[in-house]
Structures are given as structure tokens and as C-alpha cells.
Scaffold this motif. Structure first.
Motif, PDB file in Angstrom:
ATOM      1  N   GLU A  54       1.270  -1.500  -0.202  1.00  4.60           N
ATOM      2  CA  GLU A  54      -0.138  -0.068   0.159  1.00  4.60           C
ATOM      3  C   GLU A  54       0.754   1.073  -0.001  1.00  4.60           C
ATOM      4  OE1 GLU A  54      -4.412  -0.405   2.022  1.00  4.60           O
ATOM      5  OE2 GLU A  54      -2.563  -1.344   2.996  1.00  4.60           O
ATOM      6  N   ASN A  55       1.977   1.353   0.862  1.00  8.82           N
ATOM      7  CA  ASN A  55       2.773   2.089   1.246  1.00  8.82           C
ATOM      8  C   ASN A  55       3.830   1.680   0.379  1.00  8.82           C
ATOM      9  OD1 ASN A  55       3.542   0.033   2.461  1.00  8.82           O
ATOM     10  ND2 ASN A  55       4.510   1.410   4.557  1.00  8.82           N
ATOM     11  N   ALA A  56       3.753   1.627  -0.724  1.00  5.11           N
ATOM     12  CA  ALA A  56       5.826   1.325  -1.813  1.00  5.11           C
ATOM     13  C   ALA A  56       5.479   2.597  -2.098  1.00  5.11           C
ATOM     14  CB  ALA A  56       5.014   0.256  -3.218  1.00  5.11           C
ATOM     15  N   ILE A  62      -2.303  -6.907 -10.916  1.00  6.52           N
ATOM     16  CA  ILE A  62      -1.461  -6.382  -9.519  1.00  6.52           C
ATOM     17  C   ILE A  62      -2.102  -5.754  -8.605  1.00  6.52           C
ATOM     18  CG2 ILE A  62       0.491  -4.240  -8.553  1.00  6.52           C
ATOM     19  CD1 ILE A  62       0.996  -3.911 -11.227  1.00  6.52           C
ATOM     20  N   HIS A  63      -2.004  -6.943  -7.420  1.00  7.73           N
ATOM     21  CA  HIS A  63      -3.004  -6.373  -6.393  1.00  7.73           C
ATOM     22  C   HIS A  63      -2.092  -5.900  -5.088  1.00  7.73           C
ATOM     23  CE1 HIS A  63      -5.194 -10.442  -7.770  1.00  7.73           C
ATOM     24  NE2 HIS A  63      -3.029 -10.921  -8.018  1.00  7.73           N
ATOM     25  N   VAL A  64      -2.749  -5.114  -4.506  1.00  8.35           N
ATOM     26  CA  VAL A  64      -2.503  -4.227  -4.244  1.00  8.35           C
ATOM     27  C   VAL A  64      -2.522  -4.903  -1.757  1.00  8.35           C
ATOM     28  CG1 VAL A  64      -2.880  -1.853  -2.400  1.00  8.35           C
ATOM     29  CG2 VAL A  64      -3.137  -2.021  -4.552  1.00  8.35           C
ATOM     30  N   CYS A  65      -1.785  -5.392  -1.115  1.00  7.46           N
ATOM     31  CA  CYS A  65      -1.575  -5.728  -0.392  1.00  7.46           C
ATOM     32  C   CYS A  65      -0.939  -4.844   0.695  1.00  7.46           C
ATOM     33  CB  CYS A  65      -0.259  -6.671  -0.279  1.00  7.46           C
ATOM     34  SG  CYS A  65      -0.029  -7.941  -1.749  1.00  7.46           S
ATOM     35  N   LYS A  66      -1.415  -6.021   1.856  1.00  4.64           N
ATOM     36  CA  LYS A  66      -1.062  -5.374   3.879  1.00  4.64           C
ATOM     37  C   LYS A  66       0.172  -5.080   3.956  1.00  4.64           C
ATOM     38  CE  LYS A  66      -5.319  -4.966   5.955  1.00  4.64           C
ATOM     39  NZ  LYS A  66      -6.042  -4.918   7.354  1.00  4.64           N
ATOM     40  N   CYS A  67       1.190  -4.283   3.970  1.00  4.73           N
ATOM     41  CA  CYS A  67       2.966  -4.608   4.465  1.00  4.73           C
ATOM     42  C   CYS A  67       3.262  -3.969   5.469  1.00  4.73           C
ATOM     43  CB  CYS A  67       3.233  -3.832   3.503  1.00  4.73           C
ATOM     44  SG  CYS A  67       3.518  -4.029   1.376  1.00  4.73           S
TER      45      CYS A  67
END
Ligand SMILES: *[C@@H]1O[C@H](CO)[C@@H](O)[C@H](O)[C@H]1NC(C)=O
Ligand SMILES: *[C@@H]1O[C@H](CO)[C@@H](O)[C@H](O)[C@H]1NC(C)=O
Ligand SMILES: *[C@@H]1O[C@H](CO)[C@@H](O)[C@H](O)[C@H]1NC(C)=O
Ligand SMILES: *[C@@H]1O[C@H](CO)[C@@H](O)[C@H](O)[C@H]1NC(C)=O
Ligand SMILES: *[C@@H]1O[C@H](CO)[C@@H](O)[C@H](O)[C@H]1NC(C)=O
Ligand SMILES: *[C@@H]1O[C@H](CO)[C@@H](O)[C@H](O)[C@H]1NC(C)=O
Ligand SMILES: *[C@@H]1O[C@H](CO)[C@@H](O)[C@H](O)[C@H]1NC(C)=O
Length: 774
Positions: free
Chosen positions: A481-483, A566-571
Motif C-alpha cells: 500500500e505504501n510502496a 497487480i494486487h495491493v497488499c497490506k505490508c
């Protein structure tokens, strides 16, 4: 003469130089001490007598003389042949032989002489040993150790070559001159062989020829030095065999050969056989064949056959009636390695003429090439021939040829040998088509199936660029998310079904410039996808779809649009994905894995089933093994009561009762009198309590207890079965009070079932030691 010799010997001290008893003889111990005996002595120790004496028996040998002068003295002999062959005159001491002696049987006798007192049997002198030597006369002729000797020698050996050695022995005394010497003589065959003093037989003639006479039987004789010769055994036969050498040349027989041969003879086939005669033994023939005239070395081979020595004619190359229908040549047979210089036949040649007629055979067609290789561009027009094959009839008939394609439904072939594809060829399906083409001759429009030839045709399908590149795999990348901008999300690559030629280049580009991602072409046929702006919100967009155009540099170029999800992931802080889009996750289980899991489950189920069956089977067996008494006991143990006292048809109640009675007094009784803790609490006392009132009070009490205890789980089903009413004649049916009544069954057999049942055996083995409530 010999007798006088003995007499001399006895009287002459010179011939008897050794005295046996030269020492002082004292008799003091045995007789009177006063008389001192004089020195006494034997004056001989050896006597001689000739063997084989022809005079009348007995033969005088000699005399025992002692200087003792006692009229009471008596001579006695002891030892070899004493008192049988040899006897002594007890008064005079004259020893005589009463048998004819044979030195070859026994050459020496050991005897002992005694001089005894006639009255007392006491020795007047110590006894003395002496020998009687039997003297040899030349009475034995030499005798051959074998009646027949074998010998062998190479034919054509030079004079004096040793053949063999014979031996004769003479039994006479070898120390006497001429008595035991042996001389040999050839008395038959002396023209060819001689024998020397040591018995060695040698050739006496050169040119002993095995081919004329292969064996000789000669007779040899043995004589001793005095000319004495045994009548029969003094001669022996010697069989001498001549060993063959290669000293003769081969000669053709016959000298004219005519062969006929089919033109289709294989290279291993035999055209004909040449025969020669060679009087040497087979192993010494070694015939060599060569062409004397007619240069057909390139067409035929002549191979000498070992042992039989025949010359086998074989074709060196295929024969062709249409080219050459007959051959004439002459063959020479020689024997290269004749070993005997003076061989009569050395250098002689034998020559035979050979004529070979080739017979025409109707041969199958012949292709102009052993195999064909064609190339065809994929997708090209099927009306265009891929290539041509050609075959002809090699015979004079020159029949027409028809072709077929064998075992392939991709191709057909025309009558003139042109190959066509049946449908459009795709290199990506098959890059090679290796087919077999058959050619047949036809006669009156009919195919002659026996005249068929096959040829291999290799067809290579050439590639054209008819496939666009694609992603190497279906990529499923994720982005935090915060890439941060510039973060590489994935590196992508592509594949192309067309031929991946060395200079192949893929170019990647984004379809639209307005995107949250950037594409960087790495120029090594891969590209990196990076974050352009960053800060993705899962709540807004869970998956970004990024269409990418991939092109190749083929001719013509091909391109395709591939969409990257491209999936948005929690990191977490480290930038590792903690949660990605669920739906995007692929089931990572392949069909194979599913099959494997299913097989595992099935296997486990089958094993469980088998174990269950096995147990049941064992149990059944076990029940059967029990004897009748045990079965009764079980009936009692289960408290089975059947149809009541009246039902005497189903059960022999008397037996049940008797067993029951006995079991009442058995250890079971003591168990019952000590019920388990559990049943003590639940069960009302069996005797003494008579009214239902007390029971009811107790139940109420328990209910209260349960209701007020917050820690206990709900207790509603509270042991209703615990109450059966009072004063039942049949006693309680409850198993609670019986404690471990089941342990009446003998579970010892569990111990025999091995380690697998150890746990069960331990549980059941504790008879009465612990109580179990069921
Ligand atoms: C005894 O007689 C035989 C035959 O007459 C003769 O061969 C042999 O030599 C004789 N022996 C002696 C010792 O003279
Ligand atoms: C002496 O010996 C001989 C033979 O052994 C025997 O016959 C004889 O009786 C013996 N005489 C005496 C006196 O012992
Ligand atoms: C000599 O040869 C013959 C024939 O081969 C054979 O029977 C015989 O046993 C041989 N004799 C000896 C002493 O070897
Ligand atoms: C040669 O031809 C003959 C006659 O056609 C046939 O019988 C024979 O089998 C052929 N032999 C070979 C080795 O092909
Ligand atoms: C056909 O033959 C070619 C050339 O010999 C060979 O390279 C190829 O592997 C073969 N293909 C098949 C399917 O047999
Ligand atoms: C970029 O991402 C934002 C949400 O993070 C979205 O609203 C926007 O439409 C995206 N832009 C494109 C071109 O997909
Ligand atoms: C592309 O990404 C890889 C890691 O996936 C990285 O090693 C490489 O340096 C990147 N290439 C460029 C041109 O940024």
C-alpha cells in the motif's frame, strides 16, 4: 672253486681283517673267580656261497670255528634261515645250505652263532653275528620295462633325430663286470632306425615321408655284457609314428568349375566352392587361392575354408545381370608356407578355370537416392509439391512405377513421385515429418506387391513468425500500500512458440501512459515494472490491471497485449506482504496433488477396514477356542437371564444356576461387596433400605447439590438408570454395581497377541486390582 675260497677265507686271517670280538672276555661274574679265562675270539664274520648251484644238496657254506677246546661245546645257529635253509653241525661247526639260493631274491642272510655247553645250555662264548653272502652268477638277462614302446618324430627329420628311449633292466649284480650291463640292438627296421647304448632310438634314414608310410613298427633287443639274452622279454616292439608337416601342395580336383548364380545374391551368399586335394593332414594344408587370370578381384572373393580347405567364392559387390551376365577366370591354389625345403611339390601351382553365369531375377524398383530430405515453409500452399522422389525398374522390362506414402495421413504422393501435404503444416505442431515412401512396379495397371522398395523421406517444416510473444507465466505480483515510487514490483519476461532464433528481441511497452506504474525495458528480453507514484489505497482499488504490449523482431513482427494484475497488499514495516487480495490467490494445488491426496485417503481407509476385519476374525476364533465351561461363565458374567425360569427350552437353567451359584462364592463376590466409588455414590444400598422415600430424598439431595455447585457442568441426565426400585428378586441389572465384572473373562490371551496389543493386555490383565466403571 667257490667252496675252496670259503675254506681259505676261514683259515686265512688276511681275508677276514675285522674281528667281531677282539676285546678281553672275562667270565668272572658268571663262573669261578679263581679261574682266569684266556682271551677267546671268533675268527670269521662273513661267509660266501654262490647262487643257483647245480650240485646236490646240501651245499657246504663254511665253518664256525672257535679256539675254545671243549668237548662239551655245541654250535647253535640263530637268525635268517637258521635251522631251515642253513644248518650247523653242532660238533664240527660246519654250516651247510639245504636249499638252492637265489641272489636276486635274497642276497644276504644275517645269522648269529652260539657255542653252548651241551649239558647246561649255557654260552661258552658270547654269541657272534655273521653274514652269509650269496654270490651272483650271471643268471638274469636284461628285460624291457614295457613290451611295447611308443615314439614319434616329424617326417623328413634329419638322420640321427631322437625318437624315443627304451629301457631294459638286468637283475644281476651290477658290481660284477658284464653281469648287469645292457646292450641294445635293432633287430627289425634297422634301415630306418638305430638304437644306442643308452636305449635312445634315432632315425637312421632321412626322407622318412609320412605320406608314404606313416608308422613303423621296429623290434629292439637287449643283451647283457656277457651276451646273455632273455628269450622273450629280451625284445620289445617300438611303434614309431611320423608327425605330419606341411610338405605337399594342394592340387585342384576337379580343375573346371561352372556356377550359376541369381543376380540378387546377397554379399554373404555363396557363389560356389572350389575343392583341392592336399595329402598333408588338414591342419597342415593352408591353401591360398588367387586369381590367375581375369581381373575380378573387385567382384569376387575366394575365401579358404578352414579344415576342409575348400575355396568359397563370394560376391564382393552386388551382381547385376543387366550389366554383366557371365564371368570367366582362372584360380591358382598355392601353399604359401611349405616348411620342408626338399619338398617334391614345392613351388608347384595348381590352376582351375571357373565360369560363373548370372541369372536374371525380376528385381524390385530402385530409388535414385537412398533417402530424401525436403524443406517446406509452414503454412505454405498445399497444392505445391514439397519434393520429388524417383525410382526405376532395374530390369530389362522397365515397368512403370507407382508410389505410396506409408503410415502417414499428412502426405500423399503422385504417380510421378511428387509429395504433397494433405493439410497446411504447422511447425509449432510438428517440426519434422519423417515418412516412408514405397515404390512398386506395375504390370497391366496392377501393382506387383512382391516388387516393392522403401525409401525414407525427411521433411523439415521451416518456421515463419506466426506467433506473438507472451508472458512466460501468468504473473500475479503484489504491491505494498505504501510502496515508494521507483520500487520494482516484478521483472517480466516473454516466450514465443516460434523458433527462438539467436537474435530474437522482445520489446515491452505500456499501452497507456496514464498509469500508476512505470515499465523499464531491461534490453535483455525482460522488463521491470516499477511504482510510479506510490501510496495505494486498498479500499479504493484492490487490483490494478496493467496492459503491456510485447513485440518480437521476427518477419513479419508479431505482438500481443498481456495484462498484468497487480494486487495491493497490506505490508509490515519491513515491506513484507501480510495480506494480499484473497480472490487473486490461486489454488496452488495441482491435479496431481489432488490425486495423490485422494490416493492417500483411500489407502488409509482400506488399511483401517482391513484391521477391523482382522480383529473381528480373531475375536470369532477366540470365542470358538474357549471351552464350554468358559462360555457358561460368560453367560453368567453378562447376567443374561433369558426367558425366565419357565423358559427351559432355550436354556438349560440348571447349568446356569449351578454356575451362578458357584460364581456367587467366587472372587466376583468380593468385588461386588466392594463396589467402585462411582457406584457407591449413585446407587442406593441393596439391602436394608426398604422404602422409596429414602431413595427420593437422596435424589433430591443430589439435585440440590448439583444446582448449587456452579463449577459443575449441567447435570440434568443425572443417572436415572441408577435407580431400579427396591426389593427386586432378580437383583440389579445395572452394570454400575458390578464393578469390573467383565474382568471375569480371562483376557490372558491378549498377552499372546504380541506387542501391538500390549496396552489392551495391560488394561485387562489387572484382574480385580483396579475397578473400572463402564
Ligand atoms: C645250473 O644249470 C643250469 C641249466 O643246466 C645252467 O643254466 C646254470 O648256469 C647252472 N648253474 C651254475 C651255477 O653252474
Ligand atoms: C638245552 O636246550 C635244548 C633246546 O632248547 C633243550 O631241548 C634242552 O632240554 C636244554 N637242556 C637243558 C639242560 O636245559
Ligand atoms: C602306444 O600307442 C597306442 C596307440 O596309440 C596305445 O594304445 C598305447 O597305449 C600306447 N602305449 C604306451 C605305452 O603309451
Ligand atoms: C532372389 O530372387 C528370387 C526370385 O525372385 C527369390 O526367390 C529370392 O528370395 C531372392 N533372394 C534374395 C536374397 O533376395
Ligand atoms: C526426423 O529426422 C530428422 C533427421 O534425421 C531428425 O533430426 C528428427 O529428430 C526426426 N524426427 C522424428 C520425429 O523422428
Ligand atoms: C492510480 O491509483 C489510484 C488509486 O490508488 C486510482 O484511483 C487511479 O485511477 C489509478 N490510475 C490509473 C491510471 O489507473
Ligand atoms: C530489474 O529488477 C531486478 C530485480 O527484480 C533488478 O536486479 C534489476 O537491477 C532491475 N533492472 C533495472 C534496469 O532496474
Amino acid at each position: 672253486m667257490l667252496a675252496s675260497c670259503h675254506l681259505l677265507l676261514l683259515s686265512s686271517a688276511m681275508l677276514v681283517p675285522t674281528f667281531v670280538h677282539g676285546e678281553d672276555l672275562s667270565w668272572t661274574a658268571a663262573t669261578n673267580k679263581v679261574h682266569k679265562r684266556l682271551r677267546r675270539e671268533w675268527i670269521w664274520n662273513k661267509m660266501h656261497i654262490s647262487e643257483e648251484k647245480n650240485e646236490t644238496l646240501p651245499h657246504h657254506v663254511g665253518r664256525i670255528i672257535s679256539s675254545i677246546q671243549n668237548s662239551n661245546a655245541m654250535y647253535v645257529l640263530e637268525g635268517d634261515g637258521a635251522n631251515s635253509i642253513f644248518k650247523v653241525d653242532e660238533n664240527t661247526g660246519d654250516v651247510s645250505a639245504y636249499e638252492r639260493l637265489d641272489r636276486e631274491k635274497k642276497a644276504e642272510y644275517q645269522l648269529t652263532a652260539h657255542i653252548l655247553d651241551r649239558t647246561t645250555n649255557k654260552s661258552l662264548e658270547p654269541p657272534s653275528k655273521f653274514r652269509i653272502i650269496v654270490q651272483d652268477v650271471n643268471d638274469n638277462a636284461p628285460i624291457f620295462v614295457q613290451r611295447v614302446f611308443n615314439g614319434s618324430v616329424f617326417e623328413m627329420s634329419p638322420v640321427g633325430t631322437s625318437v624315443t628311449t627304451v629301457t631294459a633292466v638286468d637283475a644281476d649284480d651290477p658290481t660284477l663286470l658284464g653281469y648287469a650291463d645292457v646292450d641294445y640292438k635293432v633287430i627289425k627296421g634297422q634301415n630306418y632306425f638305430r638304437i644306442d647304448k643308452s636305449g635312445v632310438i634315432r632315425t637312421a634314414a632321412a626322407n622318412l615321408d609320412r605320406e608314404q608310410k606313416a608308422t613303423y613298427e621296429i623290434v629292439v633287443q637287449a643283451i647283457d655284457g656277457k651276451g646273455l639274452q632273455a628269450a622273450e622279454s629280451g625284445t620289445a616292439t617300438v611303434r614309431i609314428t611320423l608327425i605330419d608337416i606341411n610338405d605337399n601342395s594342394p592340387v585342384f580336383n576337379p580343375t573346371k568349375y561352372q556356377f550359376e548364380v541369381l543376380e540378387n545374391i546377397t554379399l554373404n551368399g555363396e557363389v560356389g566352392k572350389l575343392t583341392v586335394e592336399d595329402i598333408d593332414e588338414p591342419q597342415n594344408r593352408n591353401t591360398k587361392y588367387s586369381f590367375a587370370s581375369g581381373n575380378f578381384q573387385d567382384t569376387f572373393l575366394i575365401i579358404p575354408k578352414p579344415y576342409t580347405n575348400e575355396g568359397i567364392i563370394k560376391p564382393k559387390k552386388p551382381l547385376d545381370f543387366e550389366k554383366t551376365s557371365s564371368y570367366q577366370f582362372s584360380v591358382e591354389a598355392t601353399d604359401g608356407d611349405i616348411s620342408y625345403a626338399n619338398s617334391k611339390t614345392k613351388g608347384s601351382k595348381s590352376i582351375a578355370t571357373v565360369s560363373i553365369r548370372v541369372i536374371d531375377v525380376d528385381e524390385p524398383p530402385v530409388f535414385n537416392r537412398p533417402s530424401y530430405m525436403f524443406e517446406v515453409v509452414e503454412g505454405s500452399d498445399i497444392k505445391k509439391a514439397i519434393g520429388f522422389v524417383s525410382a526405376i525398374d532395374p530390369d530389362r522390362a522397365k515397368r512403370e512405377i507407382r508410389y505410396r506414402v506409408l503410415r502417414s495421413n499428412y502426405f500423399k504422393i503422385s504417380n510421378n513421385g511428387a509429395i504433397f501435404a494433405e493439410r497446411i503444416l504447422d511447425r509449432e505442431e510438428h517440426s519434422w515429418h519423417n515418412i516412408t515412401v514405397a515404390a512398386n512396379e506395375i504390370e497391366n495397371g496392377k501393382i506387383l506387391p512382391q516388387l516393392e522398395t522403401h525409401a525414407q523421406v525427411f521433411i523439415k517444416v521451416r518456421d515463419i513468425n506466426d506467433n506473438a510473444p507472451q508472458f512466460t507465466e501468468p504473473y500475479q505480483p503484489g504491491v505494498c500500500e505504501n510502496a515508494a515510487p521507483g520500487k520494482v514490483i516484478i521483472r517480466i519476461s516473454a516466450v514465443d512458440k516460434d523458433e527462438m532464433f539467436p537474435g530474437l528481441k522482445f520489446t515491452y511497452s505500456l499501452i497507456s501512459d496514464e498509469s500508476n506504474f512505470t515499465l523499464i525495458d531491461n534490453h535483455d528480453n525482460t522488463a521491470n515494472i516499477t511504482v510510479k507514484y506510490g501510496e495505494f489505497n486498498r479500499e479504493l482499488v484492490k487490483t490494478h490491471y496493467l496492459p503491456i504490449l510485447i513485440s518480437d523482431n521476427g518477419l513479419p513482427p508479431q505482438s500481443s497485449t498481456n495484462t498484468l494484475s497487480i494486487h495491493v497488499c497490506k505490508c509490515n514495516e519491513a515491506g513484507e506482504f501480510t495480506f494480499c487480495e484473497e480472490a487473486a490467490k490461486q489454488m496452488g494445488v495441482s491435479v496431481q496433488a489432488l490425486v495423490a491426496i485422494f490416493v492417500c485417503i483411500l489407502t488409509i481407509f482400506v488399511i483401517v477396514l482391513l484391521i477391523a476385519l482382522r480383529r473381528r476374525h480373531k475375536k470369532d476364533l477366540n470365542v470358538l477356542r474357549k471351552n464350554v465351561a468358559e462360555i457358561h461363565e460368560q453367560l453368567v458374567a453378562y447376567d443374561e437371564e433369558g426367558g425366565g425360569e419357565m423358559d427351559t427350552t432355550s436354556y438349560d437353567v440348571s447349568i446356569l444356576n449351578s454356575v451362578r451359584q458357584s460364581s456367587m462364592t467366587s472372587p466376583r463376590m468380593t468385588q461386588e461387596s466392594r463396589p467402585c466409588v462411582y457406584s457407591q455414590v449413585q446407587k442406593p444400598p441393596r439391602h436394608g433400605l426398604s422404602g422409596t422415600g429414602e431413595m427420593a430424598i437422596m435424589i433430591e439431595m443430589k439435585k440440590d447439590e448439583a444446582d448449587n455447585d456452579g463449577d459443575l457442568l449441567p447435570y440434568d441426565t443425572l443417572h436415572i438408570f441408577g435407580y431400579e426400585g427396591a426389593e427386586s428378586i432378580a437383583e440389579s441389572l445395572s452394570s454400575l454395581g458390578s464393578g469390573s465384572s467383565d474382568s471375569d473373562i480371562d483376557y490372558d490371551f491378549l498377552n499372546d497377541w504380541g506387542p501391538r496389543f500390549k496396552m489392551l493386555a495391560e488394561l485387562y490383565g489387572l484382574e480385580g486390582g483396579e475397578d473400572f466403571a463402564y
